[in-house]
Motif scaffolding. Structure first.
Motif, PDB file in Angstrom:
ATOM      1  N   LEU A  27      -6.905   9.631  -2.124  1.00 12.69           N
ATOM      2  CA  LEU A  27      -7.829   8.553  -2.481  1.00 12.69           C
ATOM      3  C   LEU A  27      -8.990   8.468  -1.492  1.00 12.69           C
ATOM      4  N   LEU A  28      -8.673   8.580  -0.199  1.00 14.14           N
ATOM      5  CA  LEU A  28      -9.716   8.482   0.823  1.00 14.14           C
ATOM      6  C   LEU A  28     -10.688   9.652   0.744  1.00 14.14           C
ATOM      7  N   HIS A  29     -10.153  10.867   0.543  1.00 10.93           N
ATOM      8  CA  HIS A  29     -11.026  12.037   0.466  1.00 10.93           C
ATOM      9  C   HIS A  29     -11.798  12.077  -0.851  1.00 10.93           C
ATOM     10  N   TYR A  30     -11.240  11.500  -1.908  1.00  8.77           N
ATOM     11  CA  TYR A  30     -11.919  11.509  -3.204  1.00  8.77           C
ATOM     12  C   TYR A  30     -13.181  10.659  -3.147  1.00  8.77           C
ATOM     13  N   GLY A  31     -13.103   9.544  -2.452  1.00 11.24           N
ATOM     14  CA  GLY A  31     -14.269   8.675  -2.300  1.00 11.24           C
ATOM     15  C   GLY A  31     -14.342   7.612  -3.372  1.00 11.24           C
ATOM     16  N   GLY A  32     -14.715   6.400  -2.951  1.00  6.06           N
ATOM     17  CA  GLY A  32     -14.865   5.313  -3.890  1.00  6.06           C
ATOM     18  C   GLY A  32     -13.630   4.474  -4.099  1.00  6.06           C
ATOM     19  N   TYR A  33     -12.546   4.743  -3.364  1.00  7.36           N
ATOM     20  CA  TYR A  33     -11.300   4.002  -3.525  1.00  7.36           C
ATOM     21  C   TYR A  33     -10.740   3.563  -2.175  1.00  7.36           C
ATOM     22  N   ASN A  34     -11.627   3.291  -1.224  1.00 12.85           N
ATOM     23  CA  ASN A  34     -11.182   2.894   0.111  1.00 12.85           C
ATOM     24  C   ASN A  34     -10.535   1.515   0.104  1.00 12.85           C
ATOM     25  N   GLU A  35     -11.036   0.597  -0.726  1.00 11.12           N
ATOM     26  CA  GLU A  35     -10.463  -0.752  -0.768  1.00 11.12           C
ATOM     27  C   GLU A  35      -9.029  -0.711  -1.287  1.00 11.12           C
ATOM     28  N   MET A  36      -8.790   0.105  -2.292  1.00  4.10           N
ATOM     29  CA  MET A  36      -7.438   0.230  -2.842  1.00  4.10           C
ATOM     30  C   MET A  36      -6.477   0.781  -1.784  1.00  4.10           C
ATOM     31  N   ALA A  37      -6.902   1.818  -1.071  1.00  5.49           N
ATOM     32  CA  ALA A  37      -6.055   2.393  -0.019  1.00  5.49           C
ATOM     33  C   ALA A  37      -5.825   1.396   1.100  1.00  5.49           C
ATOM     34  N   ASP A  38      -6.837   0.597   1.441  1.00  2.00           N
ATOM     35  CA  ASP A  38      -6.694  -0.390   2.509  1.00  2.00           C
ATOM     36  C   ASP A  38      -5.693  -1.474   2.121  1.00  2.00           C
ATOM     37  N   ILE A  39      -5.705  -1.894   0.860  1.00  2.00           N
ATOM     38  CA  ILE A  39      -4.747  -2.914   0.426  1.00  2.00           C
ATOM     39  C   ILE A  39      -3.327  -2.357   0.452  1.00  2.00           C
ATOM     40  N   LEU A  40      -3.145  -1.122   0.020  1.00  2.00           N
ATOM     41  CA  LEU A  40      -1.802  -0.545  -0.016  1.00  2.00           C
ATOM     42  C   LEU A  40      -1.219  -0.383   1.381  1.00  2.00           C
ATOM     43  N   VAL A  41      -2.042  -0.058   2.357  1.00  2.00           N
ATOM     44  CA  VAL A  41      -1.533   0.287   3.690  1.00  2.00           C
ATOM     45  C   VAL A  41      -1.578  -0.905   4.634  1.00  2.00           C
ATOM     46  N   ASN A  42      -2.716  -1.602   4.696  1.00  2.00           N
ATOM     47  CA  ASN A  42      -2.916  -2.617   5.728  1.00  2.00           C
ATOM     48  C   ASN A  42      -2.629  -4.032   5.250  1.00  2.00           C
ATOM     49  N   LEU A  43      -3.137  -4.388   4.067  1.00  2.00           N
ATOM     50  CA  LEU A  43      -3.009  -5.771   3.628  1.00  2.00           C
ATOM     51  C   LEU A  43      -1.625  -6.090   3.090  1.00  2.00           C
ATOM     52  N   THR A  44      -0.946  -5.105   2.549  1.00  2.00           N
ATOM     53  CA  THR A  44       0.395  -5.298   1.996  1.00  2.00           C
ATOM     54  C   THR A  44       1.305  -4.182   2.504  1.00  2.00           C
ATOM     55  N   SER A  45       2.584  -4.296   2.143  1.00  2.00           N
ATOM     56  CA  SER A  45       3.559  -3.242   2.469  1.00  2.00           C
ATOM     57  C   SER A  45       3.934  -2.444   1.227  1.00  2.00           C
ATOM     58  N   LEU A  46       3.006  -2.363   0.265  1.00  2.00           N
ATOM     59  CA  LEU A  46       3.319  -1.681  -0.981  1.00  2.00           C
ATOM     60  C   LEU A  46       3.480  -0.179  -0.785  1.00  2.00           C
ATOM     61  N   ALA A  47       2.753   0.412   0.172  1.00  2.00           N
ATOM     62  CA  ALA A  47       2.892   1.851   0.391  1.00  2.00           C
ATOM     63  C   ALA A  47       4.307   2.200   0.813  1.00  2.00           C
ATOM     64  N   THR A  48       4.893   1.394   1.701  1.00  2.00           N
ATOM     65  CA  THR A  48       6.276   1.633   2.118  1.00  2.00           C
ATOM     66  C   THR A  48       7.239   1.457   0.961  1.00  2.00           C
ATOM     67  N   GLU A  49       7.017   0.415   0.157  1.00  2.00           N
ATOM     68  CA  GLU A  49       7.917   0.174  -0.970  1.00  2.00           C
ATOM     69  C   GLU A  49       7.795   1.260  -2.029  1.00  2.00           C
TER      70      GLU A  49
END
Length: 441
Positions: free
Chosen positions: A261-283
């Protein structure tokens, strides 16, 4: 023979002896290393990271013997490739004492037991493959070795060898497989404790255990039972140790799709929510490790920027928004488009139970949602690995608001006071005794 002839003969013999002594290091069988050796040049060069690894791998004596028998060619990666561009887990694996053989094989993979200069790279004989000191082969093309660009050809030239600078580290397949095998063993090394065997009181025999789940089989429980409780119930539990049912490395797959997502570009907010704002990436990683498959409808940055403060201020709002964008199925752009073309309208389950995501065909694409809150499939198949599918959309989806059911106001019931009815026995008694008692009147 006169004195002049004798002096000429003596000078010729001295010159011949000096020439032979100078050429000794390049001849087979000589183990002498002088200050003009390619190994000394490597240790004193700007390739400090590679020189440090050679010393830690205890390869100096082996390379001295190799230089004593023949010329060598060293392909030296630049320091940045070993300092910042190398995977930290892989570097830690190489520096562990128990993995000394893997480190030695990796370094010997960069050394050829012959001398190859830059003009020979374009030669048809040299642009093939050559055996390294690790008994593997390096493949040469125009200006590249194993698809790594040769950035500094003929960087250091010595009588017994030559050093070429390359852009990155060359990793042989045997070392990569060893690293993957040890990493997989580490992920399943901790086994969940099992209870004591149970005895069936009717037969007085041990109860048979449930048959093991075969590798790759879909999980028994639905995905909603495997999810962590939401923030309104309790905090999510910490991920437990891996067990025998963890057939997939979910954490690595989630990490790969977030990097995509980060390398594709245009989806940084989505990646930030998954990793930093929530624990959804771990789940999500835990669910994939348990065998579940997921399809993520990822809103782009323009759509995420339209979210208001009120929509994100409530406790657990980011999690609920993301849950509604995760479908517990594996769908690609082709499969979803074929479904909506065939059936018209599809309702996909989401992790935000019991809300569903509506999908239909519109303008040659897939349209999700309804009304003004709809979104189109914008970037198809950003990431597909068989377990996780990421589809880019141009809007943030919200479930349809439940319309409250109006209660019908019924007419008031007027209760009529009914006279107390006499019992059958009382009527018979009054008939026989007459109306002398006040009760019978």
């Amino acid at each position: 023979m006169d004195g002049l002839s004798k002096s000429k003969l003596f000078f010729f013999l001295l010159l011949s002896t000096f020439s032979i002594a100078t050429a000794l290091p390049d001849k087979p069988g000589s183990g002498q290393i002088n200050s003009n050796s390619v190994l000394v040049a490597l240790l004193d060069s700007h390739y400090t990271e590679l020189a440090e690894l050679v010393e830690k791998a205890l390869l100096l004596q082996t390379l001295e013997e190799a230089v004593g028998h023949h010329n060598i060619t060293i392909f030296a990666p630049r320091n940045e490739a070993l300092e910042r561009n190398l995977d930290p887990e892989f570097k830690s694996f190489l520096l562990q004492p128990k993995n000394l053989k893997s480190l030695q094989a990796l370094l010997m993979f960069h050394i050829l037991p012959k001398r190859i200069t830059s003009p020979q790279f374009s030669n048809s004989a040299a642009a093939a493959s050559h055996r390294t000191l690790s008994n593997d082969h390096l493949h040469f093309t125009a200006g590249k070795v194993n698809s790594a660009e040769i950035t500094r050809p003929d960087d250091l030239t010595r009588p017994d060898g030559i050093i070429h600078g390359i852009e990155r580290l060359l990793i042989p397949r045997s070392v990569q497989e060893d690293f993957n095998r040890r990493r997989n063993l580490r992920s399943i090394s901790a086994v969940l404790p099992e209870g004591a065997p149970e005895v069936d009181p009717r037969t007085h025999r041990l109860k048979k255990k449930s048959p093991p789940v075969p590798a790759g089989a879909p999980p028994v429980l639905p995905v909603y039972d495997a999810m962590s409780p939401g923030p309104s119930l309790a905090p999510a539990p910490a991920p437990g140790p891996g067990g025998p049912r963890h057939h997939f490395n979910g954490e690595a797959q989630v990490k790969d799709f977030i990097h995509t997502l980060l390398h594709y570009g245009g989806y940084n907010e989505m990646a930030d929510i998954l990793v930093n704002l929530t624990s959804l990436a771990t789940e999500m990683g835990r669910l994939v490790s348990e065998g579940y498959v997921l399809t993520v409808l990822a809103p782009n940055d323009e759509a995420m920027a339209k979210l208001t403060t009120d929509q994100l201020s409530e406790p657990g709002a980011p999690e609920q928004i993301m849950y509604y964008h995760i479908i517990p199925e594996y769908q690609t752009e082709e499969s979803m488009y074929n479904s909506v073309r065939r059936f018209g309208k599809i309702r996909y389950d989401s992790l935000r139970f019991p809300h569903k995501v509506d999908a239909q065909e519109a303008d040659g694409s897939v349209k999700f949602g309804h009304g003004d809150g709809s979104a189109y499939l914008f970037d198809p198949d950003i990431y597909t690995d068989g377990r996780i599918s990421v589809q880019g959309i141009d809007g943030v989806l919200f479930p349809e608001e439940e319309t409250p059911v109006e209660k019908k106001t019924a007419a008031p019931v007027v209760k009529k006071a009914s006279k107390p009815r006499r019992g059958k026995l009382m009527e018979v008694a009054c008939t026989m005794m007459g109306s002398r008692f006040p009760t019978c009147q």
